[in-house]
Write an enzyme that holds these catalytic residues in place. Structure first.
Site, PDB file in Angstrom:
ATOM      1  N   SER A 137       0.874  -1.145  -0.043  1.00 46.21           N
ATOM      2  CA  SER A 137       0.001  -0.003  -0.074  1.00 46.21           C
ATOM      3  C   SER A 137       0.766   1.203   0.093  1.00 46.21           C
ATOM      4  O   SER A 137       1.844   1.402   0.868  1.00 46.21           O
ATOM      5  CB  SER A 137      -0.731   0.111   1.022  1.00 46.21           C
ATOM      6  OG  SER A 137      -1.817   1.354   1.200  1.00 46.21           O
ATOM      7  N   LYS A 163      -1.052  -1.096  -4.213  1.00 47.97           N
ATOM      8  CA  LYS A 163      -2.513  -0.226  -3.674  1.00 47.97           C
ATOM      9  C   LYS A 163      -2.092   1.077  -3.630  1.00 47.97           C
ATOM     10  O   LYS A 163      -1.272   1.433  -3.094  1.00 47.97           O
ATOM     11  CB  LYS A 163      -2.992  -0.931  -2.591  1.00 47.97           C
ATOM     12  CG  LYS A 163      -4.370  -0.166  -2.055  1.00 47.97           C
ATOM     13  CD  LYS A 163      -4.956  -0.775  -0.974  1.00 47.97           C
ATOM     14  CE  LYS A 163      -4.225  -0.529   0.383  1.00 47.97           C
ATOM     15  NZ  LYS A 163      -5.327  -1.075   1.439  1.00 47.97           N
ATOM     16  N   LYS A 165      -3.123   4.908  -2.401  1.00 48.29           N
ATOM     17  CA  LYS A 165      -4.193   5.664  -1.328  1.00 48.29           C
ATOM     18  C   LYS A 165      -4.600   7.001  -2.471  1.00 48.29           C
ATOM     19  O   LYS A 165      -3.841   7.440  -3.072  1.00 48.29           O
ATOM     20  CB  LYS A 165      -3.673   6.417  -0.074  1.00 48.29           C
ATOM     21  CG  LYS A 165      -3.317   5.319   0.784  1.00 48.29           C
ATOM     22  CD  LYS A 165      -4.540   4.451   1.364  1.00 48.29           C
ATOM     23  CE  LYS A 165      -4.129   3.399   2.552  1.00 48.29           C
ATOM     24  NZ  LYS A 165      -5.428   3.038   3.029  1.00 48.29           N
ATOM     25  N   ASP A 190      -7.277   3.106  -3.207  1.00 50.14           N
ATOM     26  CA  ASP A 190      -7.872   2.773  -1.929  1.00 50.14           C
ATOM     27  C   ASP A 190      -8.556   4.331  -1.450  1.00 50.14           C
ATOM     28  O   ASP A 190      -7.745   5.216  -1.339  1.00 50.14           O
ATOM     29  CB  ASP A 190      -7.075   2.354  -0.995  1.00 50.14           C
ATOM     30  CG  ASP A 190      -7.888   2.215   0.400  1.00 50.14           C
ATOM     31  OD1 ASP A 190      -8.919   2.417   0.525  1.00 50.14           O
ATOM     32  OD2 ASP A 190      -7.093   1.866   1.523  1.00 50.14           O
ATOM     33  N   GLU A 215     -11.389   0.535  -3.715  1.00 52.56           N
ATOM     34  CA  GLU A 215     -11.667   0.277  -2.252  1.00 52.56           C
ATOM     35  C   GLU A 215     -12.076   1.411  -1.551  1.00 52.56           C
ATOM     36  O   GLU A 215     -11.796   2.474  -1.537  1.00 52.56           O
ATOM     37  CB  GLU A 215     -10.187  -0.239  -1.492  1.00 52.56           C
ATOM     38  CG  GLU A 215     -10.469  -0.588  -0.059  1.00 52.56           C
ATOM     39  CD  GLU A 215      -9.292  -1.144   0.688  1.00 52.56           C
ATOM     40  OE1 GLU A 215      -9.363  -1.440   1.858  1.00 52.56           O
ATOM     41  OE2 GLU A 215      -8.265  -1.164   0.101  1.00 52.56           O
ATOM     42  N   ASP A 240     -14.349  -2.318   2.748  1.00 51.50           N
ATOM     43  CA  ASP A 240     -13.327  -2.226   3.768  1.00 51.50           C
ATOM     44  C   ASP A 240     -14.031  -1.853   5.068  1.00 51.50           C
ATOM     45  O   ASP A 240     -14.698  -2.502   5.936  1.00 51.50           O
ATOM     46  CB  ASP A 240     -12.078  -1.351   3.437  1.00 51.50           C
ATOM     47  CG  ASP A 240     -11.269  -1.303   4.587  1.00 51.50           C
ATOM     48  OD1 ASP A 240     -11.397  -2.100   5.674  1.00 51.50           O
ATOM     49  OD2 ASP A 240     -10.188  -0.607   4.520  1.00 51.50           O
ATOM     50  N   LYS A 264     -10.561  -7.421   7.818  1.00 47.05           N
ATOM     51  CA  LYS A 264      -9.547  -7.198   8.714  1.00 47.05           C
ATOM     52  C   LYS A 264      -9.933  -7.868  10.191  1.00 47.05           C
ATOM     53  O   LYS A 264     -11.094  -7.224  10.537  1.00 47.05           O
ATOM     54  CB  LYS A 264      -9.292  -5.626   8.923  1.00 47.05           C
ATOM     55  CG  LYS A 264      -8.551  -4.886   7.747  1.00 47.05           C
ATOM     56  CD  LYS A 264      -8.587  -3.688   7.875  1.00 47.05           C
ATOM     57  CE  LYS A 264      -7.854  -3.066   6.544  1.00 47.05           C
ATOM     58  NZ  LYS A 264      -7.927  -1.302   6.534  1.00 47.05           N
ATOM     59  N   GLY A 292      -4.561  -4.849   6.173  1.00 43.93           N
ATOM     60  CA  GLY A 292      -3.492  -4.520   7.288  1.00 43.93           C
ATOM     61  C   GLY A 292      -3.872  -3.188   8.133  1.00 43.93           C
ATOM     62  O   GLY A 292      -4.538  -2.195   7.370  1.00 43.93           O
TER      63      GLY A 292
END
Length: 371
Positions: A137, A163, A165, A190, A215, A240, A264, A292
């Site tokens: 990420s 991934k 952000k 994400d 996401e 998520d 998660k 994570g």
């Protein structure tokens, strides 16, 4: 159980990470340590964060709930089987919400049971030893060149997907640049719920980038709008923050709110709910991966054990320890078994891997509760 110790730690991150929630430079966390009457140890990590941005829980509230409402429920408890562990997890649901606090205690109980029965944790969970593919990420960067350099370094290290952000205005351009730089590497975005007011044209642009998934674009408490969006775009939506329980997986699947689940364990309340959520995702044909929360090696090893279940086919976010921390609190640290993969290990709980001196070095406060 004989006693419980709660440890509050403060650990610096290797480098700041920027998301739509803000900039993270360190990690405050709670380690739950249990000791059984037979002398076995169990540990787990409560992944609540310092501020109530990802969820409403914080380190302070989790500490309060653990100390004053949850830990005492272990008094007089005896565990003989996984069914007993599941029933104990269900009993913790009497405390509404506070899933991360509940997970911290529940997963420590699983860990202690694995140690006392000398049973590998993955076997208790119902999984098998295997190599787990790992993604990375990346936070938002001011300079696109810096982002490309980090992505290319991750590719050389063997990471199985990237991934990124994203947030409105910081999405299409960096994603296109990464797609051009690494055309064959799976790429996902994400959003951390940052697109609640985004125009439809934004999703049309994102839909053109051949992403693995987007996401959590919309509000955590809005499955209906996620379903409407999923019906309009080709890119799978990954949920998520919206997934707080196994029942949420079922609800999301039944209305078509997503194609993928980021599971998660801390967010759903521990191993018992995670196993049930896994089963729901498999039953409804949803993609599944383990996310994570900037965990130490304790949380990472628990997440890897969860990835032993067969439904976790997509790359996890749970990477090697040195991806985030200069020094971990497990020895040896979590490392690739081969580039881009972590091994599900035959550990009878992760307490056997804790570096207690390092844990003490980063501990800012501890409390002990005897039963």
């Amino acid at each position: 159980m004989k006693r419980c110790r709660l440890h509050r730690l403060r650990m610096p991150l290797r480098q700041p990470t920027r998301t739509s929630y803000g900039v993270h430079t360190g990690r405050d966390l709670i380690i739950v340590e249990l000791e059984t009457m037979a002398g076995a140890r169990g540990v787990a990590e409560c992944v609540a964060m310092r501020e109530p941005t990802y969820t409403e829980e914080t380190v302070e509230t989790a500490w309060h709930v653990l100390r004053d409402f949850l830990v005492g429920r272990l008094r007089g408890q005896v565990f003989h089987s996984v069914d007993h562990l599941d029933r104990f997890a269900d009993s913790l649901l009497a405390i509404r919400g506070n899933a991360m606090a509940r997970a911290g205690l529940e997963m420590a109980v699983w860990d202690a049971f694995a140690a006392e029965t000398e049973t590998p944790l993955y076997q208790l969970l119902g999984g098998q030893e295997r190599d787990v593919p790992v993604g990375i990420s990346l936070g938002m960067e001011d300079a696109v060149d810096t982002l490309v350099e980090r992505a290319q370094a991750a590719n050389r290290a063997g990471y199985q997907r990237i991934k990124l952000k994203v947030a409105p205005g910081e999405d299409v351009l960096p994603l296109r640049v990464l797609r051009d730089a690494l055309p064959d590497l799976p790429l996902m975005a994400d959003a951390n719920s940052a697109y609640q007011d985004a125009p439809e044209s934004t999703f049309a642009e994102l839909d053109e980038l051949s992403l693995m998934m987007i996401e959590q674009p919309l509000s955590p408490d809005d499955l209906v709008d996620h379903a409407r969006l999923q019906h309009r775009i080709q890119t799978p939506i990954c949920l998520d923050e919206s997934i707080r329980s196994a029942a949420d997986v079922r609800r999301a699947a039944e209305i078509g709110a997503c194609g993928v689940i980021n599971l998660k364990p801390g967010r759903v309340g521990g191993f018992t709910q995670s196993r049930r959520a896994h089963d729901q995702a498999c039953a409804h044909g949803l993609g599944l991966w383990c996310g994570g929360m900037y965990e130490t090696g304790i949380g990472r090893l628990h997440n890897i054990a969860l990835c032993s279940l067969p439904g976790f086919q997509l790359p996890t976010d749970v990477g090697p320890s040195d991806q985030y921390f200069v020094e971990d609190i497990v020895e040896p640290p979590v490392r690739f078994c081969r580039p881009g993969f972590l091994r599900v290990e035959a550990m009878c709980g992760v307490a056997e891997r804790v570096d207690w001196r390092s844990l003490q070095r980063y501990t800012v406060h501890s409390e002990q509760i005897d039963f």
